[in-house]
Scaffold this motif. Structure first.
Motif, PDB file in Angstrom:
ATOM      1  N   ASN A 133       0.800  -1.217   0.000  1.00  0.00           N
ATOM      2  CA  ASN A 133       0.000   0.000   0.000  1.00  0.00           C
ATOM      3  C   ASN A 133       0.835   1.270   0.000  1.00  0.00           C
ATOM      4  OD1 ASN A 133      -2.238  -1.546  -0.039  1.00  0.00           O
ATOM      5  ND2 ASN A 133      -2.699  -1.363   2.127  1.00  0.00           N
ATOM      6  N   ASN A 134       2.150   1.123   0.176  1.00  0.00           N
ATOM      7  CA  ASN A 134       3.077   2.238  -0.018  1.00  0.00           C
ATOM      8  C   ASN A 134       2.733   3.450   0.841  1.00  0.00           C
ATOM      9  OD1 ASN A 134       4.068   0.575  -2.083  1.00  0.00           O
ATOM     10  ND2 ASN A 134       2.690   1.505  -3.563  1.00  0.00           N
ATOM     11  N   GLN A 135       2.262   3.209   2.058  1.00  0.00           N
ATOM     12  CA  GLN A 135       1.775   4.321   2.870  1.00  0.00           C
ATOM     13  C   GLN A 135       2.881   5.291   3.286  1.00  0.00           C
ATOM     14  OE1 GLN A 135      -1.594   4.921   3.334  1.00  0.00           O
ATOM     15  NE2 GLN A 135      -1.555   3.374   1.745  1.00  0.00           N
ATOM     16  N   ASP A 136       4.139   4.809   3.340  1.00  0.00           N
ATOM     17  CA  ASP A 136       5.206   5.690   3.779  1.00  0.00           C
ATOM     18  C   ASP A 136       6.002   6.271   2.612  1.00  0.00           C
ATOM     19  OD1 ASP A 136       6.275   3.296   3.024  1.00  0.00           O
ATOM     20  OD2 ASP A 136       7.664   3.120   4.712  1.00  0.00           O
ATOM     21  N   ILE A 137       5.504   6.113   1.392  1.00  0.00           N
ATOM     22  CA  ILE A 137       6.179   6.680   0.220  1.00  0.00           C
ATOM     23  C   ILE A 137       5.804   8.155   0.089  1.00  0.00           C
ATOM     24  CG2 ILE A 137       6.440   6.508  -2.287  1.00  0.00           C
ATOM     25  CD1 ILE A 137       7.635   4.178  -0.694  1.00  0.00           C
ATOM     26  N   ASN A 138       6.767   8.966  -0.314  1.00  0.00           N
ATOM     27  CA  ASN A 138       6.555  10.405  -0.456  1.00  0.00           C
ATOM     28  C   ASN A 138       5.910  10.704  -1.804  1.00  0.00           C
ATOM     29  OD1 ASN A 138       6.645  13.182  -0.518  1.00  0.00           O
ATOM     30  ND2 ASN A 138       8.882  13.314  -0.681  1.00  0.00           N
ATOM     31  N   TYR A 139       4.598  10.867  -1.789  1.00  0.00           N
ATOM     32  CA  TYR A 139       3.869  11.187  -3.021  1.00  0.00           C
ATOM     33  C   TYR A 139       3.587  12.687  -3.145  1.00  0.00           C
ATOM     34  CZ  TYR A 139       2.870   6.190  -3.622  1.00  0.00           C
ATOM     35  OH  TYR A 139       2.971   4.837  -3.806  1.00  0.00           O
ATOM     36  N   SER A 140       4.199  13.492  -2.303  1.00  0.00           N
ATOM     37  CA  SER A 140       3.850  14.915  -2.242  1.00  0.00           C
ATOM     38  C   SER A 140       4.221  15.675  -3.512  1.00  0.00           C
ATOM     39  CB  SER A 140       4.519  15.574  -1.035  1.00  0.00           C
ATOM     40  OG  SER A 140       5.932  15.537  -1.155  1.00  0.00           O
ATOM     41  N   LYS A 141       5.159  15.134  -4.308  1.00  0.00           N
ATOM     42  CA  LYS A 141       5.571  15.838  -5.520  1.00  0.00           C
ATOM     43  C   LYS A 141       4.764  15.427  -6.745  1.00  0.00           C
ATOM     44  CE  LYS A 141      10.278  16.996  -4.139  1.00  0.00           C
ATOM     45  NZ  LYS A 141      11.709  16.962  -4.525  1.00  0.00           N
ATOM     46  N   LEU A 142       3.796  14.546  -6.561  1.00  0.00           N
ATOM     47  CA  LEU A 142       2.936  14.162  -7.673  1.00  0.00           C
ATOM     48  C   LEU A 142       1.756  15.125  -7.750  1.00  0.00           C
ATOM     49  CD1 LEU A 142       2.870  10.286  -7.226  1.00  0.00           C
ATOM     50  CD2 LEU A 142       4.385  11.637  -8.664  1.00  0.00           C
ATOM     51  N   PRO A 143       1.196  15.391  -8.955  1.00  0.00           N
ATOM     52  CA  PRO A 143       1.513  14.738 -10.219  1.00  0.00           C
ATOM     53  C   PRO A 143       2.897  15.119 -10.755  1.00  0.00           C
ATOM     54  CG  PRO A 143      -0.027  16.527 -10.592  1.00  0.00           C
ATOM     55  CD  PRO A 143       0.110  16.388  -9.115  1.00  0.00           C
ATOM     56  N   GLN A 144       3.461  14.166 -11.498  1.00  0.00           N
ATOM     57  CA  GLN A 144       4.792  14.366 -12.048  1.00  0.00           C
ATOM     58  C   GLN A 144       4.897  13.646 -13.388  1.00  0.00           C
ATOM     59  OE1 GLN A 144       9.282  13.285 -10.607  1.00  0.00           O
ATOM     60  NE2 GLN A 144       7.871  14.017  -9.031  1.00  0.00           N
ATOM     61  N   GLU A 145       5.541  14.313 -14.359  1.00  0.00           N
ATOM     62  CA  GLU A 145       5.701  13.722 -15.690  1.00  0.00           C
ATOM     63  C   GLU A 145       6.837  12.709 -15.703  1.00  0.00           C
ATOM     64  OE1 GLU A 145       6.434  16.987 -18.300  1.00  0.00           O
ATOM     65  OE2 GLU A 145       4.353  17.664 -18.314  1.00  0.00           O
ATOM     66  N   PHE A 146       6.692  11.718 -16.595  1.00  0.00           N
ATOM     67  CA  PHE A 146       7.775  10.773 -16.822  1.00  0.00           C
ATOM     68  C   PHE A 146       8.866  11.436 -17.664  1.00  0.00           C
ATOM     69  CE2 PHE A 146       4.246   7.525 -16.520  1.00  0.00           C
ATOM     70  CZ  PHE A 146       4.608   7.107 -15.252  1.00  0.00           C
ATOM     71  N   PRO A 147      10.120  11.022 -17.483  1.00  0.00           N
ATOM     72  CA  PRO A 147      11.183  11.522 -18.362  1.00  0.00           C
ATOM     73  C   PRO A 147      10.965  11.018 -19.787  1.00  0.00           C
ATOM     74  CG  PRO A 147      11.982   9.714 -17.008  1.00  0.00           C
ATOM     75  CD  PRO A 147      10.609  10.054 -16.501  1.00  0.00           C
ATOM     76  N   PHE A 148      11.378  11.797 -20.765  1.00  0.00           N
ATOM     77  CA  PHE A 148      11.186  11.382 -22.155  1.00  0.00           C
ATOM     78  C   PHE A 148      12.287  11.986 -23.024  1.00  0.00           C
ATOM     79  CE2 PHE A 148       9.394  15.550 -22.138  1.00  0.00           C
ATOM     80  CZ  PHE A 148       9.569  16.036 -23.411  1.00  0.00           C
TER      81      PHE A 148
END
Length: 420
Positions: A24-39
């Motif tokens: 469930n990834n509860q301790d992952i830092n998602y604060s910078k999302l949304p974020q684009e993939f590199p291309f």
């Protein structure tokens, strides 16, 4: 050996699910999302840059490592042309991107995995030949010259990351479900009865999918036993002219150990132009499913996720899996029948309730909302297909795919959203 391997897979899946924090990834830092993939740039056609993107046609979480994900491209950049498609990069290989959310909260690519045929050679996204999953589409290059076919070509649309390190991928040609090893080499290709790709089969009726509207979504149940796929739109059963129930599409399940299948009916809220896209599991019988149209969010687009259950739904496989029109009621194919006729025949579709409206919740702008991963605790990871940054200009040539709200080229982006 197969029984031992399956037991190990199921045990790993079950032990992973005991500890919600592992998936469930509860301790992952998602604060910078949304974020684009590199291309990067893939090719330039008539002054239009085709980006090396497309990641987000389908998505899956790493089965054991927190904050790691897989996203997959479709067959590659293309535009409509005559009776098929122009492929500005005809040698493009459908690709899996493995990435993580790092300690800083940024997307960090771990690895790119190109899909390969059983001999280990990279495949293309070119159509399959007749007898091996052909949709009738002809492939052309940017100049309008006819290209060939690819026996192992794939219009990949969704991905499952299995606990043993292998991948299951669904596609829109055959439609196929293809099993790949950890390096992307094909192990098995499962297709409708009559499609000459292998011994294990899907019901024959699935070969009547519309071109470019095949098996759009795929997930695995938490017990690791069953693949669950969604057909994107109403199939042409028995024919395009006679398939009048344009809100009916199908969900198919495939028992990995036995090869047994089931089919369930899904009732779309939209019409024939709408799509049932990716699917992700909540439990062995409950799932989240995308419904969308083809419009951008700021132009009235529909981008919704429904919570569904197959627990009380009727299996419409029928007794003859080789029947090209599948189960019938009153001597009519299901796609010919009204919902009243279906109900009166005692057939129950999957139940559904709205989980989130992305346009209302996020002001979601992308047109092709196509990938979801359930993170637990009513959190959902959301991905889009950026079409490699191009659209069709109406004459078979590419033009930049511009988001009308921002004026920027569309790019694959990861979001996190709370759902009901």
């Amino acid at each position: 050996m197969k029984k031992l391997l399956l037991s190990a897979i199921v045990f790993t899946a079950l032990t992973s699910c005991k500890d919600d924090d592992k998936i469930n990834n509860q301790d992952i830092n998602y604060s910078k999302l949304p974020q684009e993939f590199p291309f990067s740039k893939l090719v330039t056609v008539n002054g239009v840059d085709v980006i090396n993107g497309g990641f987000g046609s389908g998505a899956a979480a790493h089965p054991t490592r927190k904050g790691e994900f897989y996203v997959i491209t479709d067959r590659g950049p293309n535009t409509d042309y005559l009776n098929g498609k122009k492929f500005p990069a005809p040698n493009f290989t459908p690709t899996i991107m493995h990435f993580k959310i790092n300690a800083e909260g940024n997307i960090e690519v771990i690895k790119y995995i190109k899909l390969k045929n059983p001999s280990g050679q990279p495949i293309t996204g070119l159509p399959n030949p007749a007898g091996m999953g052909s949709t009738g589409e002809t492939a052309y290059d940017s100049s309008g010259n006819v290209l060939g076919t690819d026996n192992y070509g794939l219009d990949s649309e969704s991905i499952v990351a299995a606990p043993d390190g292998t991948f299951w991928v669904s596609d829109e040609y055959g439609p196929h479900i293809v099993h790949y090893n950890a390096e992307g080499v094909e192990l098995e290709r499962i297709s409708p009865v009559g499609v000459n790709t292998g011994s294990r089969k899907l019901p024959a009726v699935l070969a009547k999918r519309r071109a470019n509207r095949g098996m759009e979504g795929l997930c695995i149940t938490p017990d690791g036993k069953t693949l669950v796929g969604t057909i994107q739109s109403t199939m042409y059963v028995p024919t395009k002219a006679l398939a009048t129930n344009t809100t009916l599409t199908r969900i198919v399940t495939f028992d990995i150990a036995t090869g047994q299948t089931k089919q369930f009916l899904y009732r779309q809220n939209g019409g024939a132009s709408d799509s049932v896209c990716d699917i992700t599991a909540i439990s062995n019988t409950e799932f989240l499913v995308i419904e969308r149209d083809g419009n951008f969010g700021s132009q009235g687009g529909t981008k919704k996720v429904y919570r569904i259950s197959i627990a009380g739904a009727s299996d419409v496989n029928g007794t003859d899996l080789t029947a090209v029109d599948g189960m019938k009621i009153n001597n009519k194919a299901l796609e010919q029948s009204t919902w009243d006729e279906i109900t009166n025949a005692g057939i129950q579709p999957v139940s559904k309730v709205l989980a989130v409206d992305l346009v209302a919740k996020l002001g979601y702008e992308h047109d092709k909302f196509e990938g979801i991963v359930y993170l637990g605790n009513n959190k959902l990871a959301v991905f889009n297909d950026d079409d490699f940054g191009i659209l069709d200009d109406g004459n078979g040539n590419p033009k930049a795919k511009i988001l009308p709200k921002t004026g920027k080229v569309d790019k694959g982006t990861m979001y996190i959203v709370d759902i009901q």
